[in-house]
Design a protein around this motif. Structure first.
Motif, PDB file in Angstrom:
ATOM      1  N   TRP A 156      70.549   9.375  78.740  1.00 13.62           N
ATOM      2  CA  TRP A 156      70.202   8.085  78.113  1.00 13.62           C
ATOM      3  C   TRP A 156      70.797   8.043  76.710  1.00 13.62           C
ATOM      4  O   TRP A 156      70.389   8.826  75.847  1.00 13.62           O
ATOM      5  CB  TRP A 156      68.681   7.912  78.064  1.00 13.62           C
ATOM      6  CG  TRP A 156      68.244   6.724  77.246  1.00 13.62           C
ATOM      7  CD1 TRP A 156      68.853   5.515  77.150  1.00 13.62           C
ATOM      8  CD2 TRP A 156      67.083   6.648  76.388  1.00 13.62           C
ATOM      9  NE1 TRP A 156      68.151   4.690  76.293  1.00 13.62           N
ATOM     10  CE2 TRP A 156      67.066   5.353  75.821  1.00 13.62           C
ATOM     11  CE3 TRP A 156      66.061   7.549  76.073  1.00 13.62           C
ATOM     12  CZ2 TRP A 156      66.065   4.952  74.938  1.00 13.62           C
ATOM     13  CZ3 TRP A 156      65.061   7.141  75.190  1.00 13.62           C
ATOM     14  CH2 TRP A 156      65.073   5.851  74.639  1.00 13.62           C
ATOM     15  N   LEU A 157      71.768   7.151  76.505  1.00 12.33           N
ATOM     16  CA  LEU A 157      72.385   6.978  75.183  1.00 12.33           C
ATOM     17  C   LEU A 157      71.550   5.962  74.418  1.00 12.33           C
ATOM     18  O   LEU A 157      71.666   4.749  74.622  1.00 12.33           O
ATOM     19  CB  LEU A 157      73.831   6.515  75.342  1.00 12.33           C
ATOM     20  CG  LEU A 157      74.734   7.493  76.101  1.00 12.33           C
ATOM     21  CD1 LEU A 157      76.135   6.920  76.264  1.00 12.33           C
ATOM     22  CD2 LEU A 157      74.787   8.848  75.406  1.00 12.33           C
ATOM     23  N   ASP A 158      70.682   6.481  73.571  1.00  3.50           N
ATOM     24  CA  ASP A 158      69.696   5.635  72.895  1.00  3.50           C
ATOM     25  C   ASP A 158      70.243   5.073  71.584  1.00  3.50           C
ATOM     26  O   ASP A 158      70.716   5.839  70.733  1.00  3.50           O
ATOM     27  CB  ASP A 158      68.437   6.474  72.616  1.00  3.50           C
ATOM     28  CG  ASP A 158      67.349   5.659  71.947  1.00  3.50           C
ATOM     29  OD1 ASP A 158      67.327   4.428  72.145  1.00  3.50           O
ATOM     30  OD2 ASP A 158      66.506   6.261  71.242  1.00  3.50           O
ATOM     31  N   ILE A 159      70.166   3.755  71.476  1.00  2.63           N
ATOM     32  CA  ILE A 159      70.582   3.103  70.222  1.00  2.63           C
ATOM     33  C   ILE A 159      69.690   1.888  69.994  1.00  2.63           C
ATOM     34  O   ILE A 159      69.280   1.227  70.967  1.00  2.63           O
ATOM     35  CB  ILE A 159      72.086   2.708  70.283  1.00  2.63           C
ATOM     36  CG1 ILE A 159      72.589   2.321  68.893  1.00  2.63           C
ATOM     37  CG2 ILE A 159      72.354   1.598  71.274  1.00  2.63           C
ATOM     38  CD1 ILE A 159      74.101   2.396  68.741  1.00  2.63           C
ATOM     39  N   ASP A 160      69.378   1.621  68.743  1.00  5.78           N
ATOM     40  CA  ASP A 160      68.616   0.422  68.410  1.00  5.78           C
ATOM     41  C   ASP A 160      69.412  -0.795  68.910  1.00  5.78           C
ATOM     42  O   ASP A 160      70.615  -0.896  68.632  1.00  5.78           O
ATOM     43  CB  ASP A 160      68.429   0.397  66.883  1.00  5.78           C
ATOM     44  CG  ASP A 160      67.996  -0.967  66.409  1.00  5.78           C
ATOM     45  OD1 ASP A 160      66.927  -1.420  66.837  1.00  5.78           O
ATOM     46  OD2 ASP A 160      68.747  -1.590  65.644  1.00  5.78           O
ATOM     47  N   PRO A 161      68.780  -1.711  69.673  1.00  3.49           N
ATOM     48  CA  PRO A 161      69.532  -2.810  70.286  1.00  3.49           C
ATOM     49  C   PRO A 161      70.339  -3.633  69.285  1.00  3.49           C
ATOM     50  O   PRO A 161      71.460  -4.052  69.588  1.00  3.49           O
ATOM     51  CB  PRO A 161      68.449  -3.668  70.936  1.00  3.49           C
ATOM     52  CG  PRO A 161      67.270  -2.774  71.119  1.00  3.49           C
ATOM     53  CD  PRO A 161      67.357  -1.722  70.061  1.00  3.49           C
TER      54      PRO A 161
END
Ligand code: TMP
Length: 209
Positions: free
Chosen positions: A133-138
């Motif tokens: 899961w490549l997590d980034i603030d939308p």
């Protein structure tokens, strides 16, 4: 021999497409056969369903309808493409899978437990060996997105919707830490690649690949 089933999750601007190519290279460098596919999509019927799902003109689509079409696309993809490739011993790398439905439909749309239940039938119980899961603030993701493809119907949803989607992913990361690996996608392409490769090396060691 059964192959490996690897899935990637992450929104606009997370660098998912670039990292999928890196994952592909990780395995082809080992001389292994790789199948790169995506959801919604893959085989012909699933790609047709993708067009319906992502068409920005389909603004009146009901949330349950949406969830069922994602699941229908998945049922065809799993049976026609993914399982046959795994049975041939290939490494299947899939851009999104059930976790997207949990995040977007169960959390984003608020459909709850029904989503996992429907998807148990859609997948026949198939689960990834590992999910990155490549997590980034939308908001950061949106600003970073390359713009090589226009926004799809779900990209156009509110900031609140995308915050709920991220909450859904966080919940999966907490409940399934062995399978579902969160990687901070704000780093450089090279830094993210190194973190992904570390996860893949560990998986390969466990599976004696
Ligand atoms: P992508 O191919 O650009 O990642 O876009 C697929 C879009 O569909 C994205 O906005 C996320 C959404 N989606 C769901 O809402 N549920 C799902 O089960 C899947 C696979 C994708």
């Amino acid at each position: 021999m059964r192959g490996l089933f690897i899935t990637l999750e992450g929104g606009d601007g997370s660098g998912k497409s670039t990292q999928i190519r890196n994952i592909e290279k990780f395995f082809t460098d080992k001389g292994l056969a790789v199948l790169h596919t995506r959801e919604p999509g893959g085989p012909r019927i699933s790609e047709k369903l993708r067009d319906i799902l992502l068409d920005t003109e389909n603004t009146e689509m009901d949330a349950v309808t949406e969830m069922l079409i994602y699941a229908a696309s998945r049922a065809q993809h799993v049976r026609e493409t993914v399982i046959p490739a795994l049975e041939r011993g290939e490494i299947v790398i899939c851009d999104r899978f059930v976790d997207s439905s949990i995040a977007y439909q169960a959390y984003g749309r608020g459909l709850g437990d029904m989503v996992a239940e429907v998807n148990r039938h859609a997948t026949g119980g198939l689960s990834p060996d590992i999910t990155i899961w490549l997590d980034i603030d939308p908001e950061t993701g949106k600003a970073r997105a390359s713009g090589d493809k226009g926004p799809d119907r779900l990209d156009l949803e509110s900031t609140d919707f995308h915050a709920r989607v991220r909450e859904g992913y966080r919940h999966i990361a907490e409940t399934e830490p062995e399978r579902f690996k969160r990687i901070d996608a704000t780093g450089t392409i090279e830094e993210i690649k190194e973190k992904i490769y570390a996860c893949l090396e560990e998986l390969c060691r466990e599976r004696c690949i």
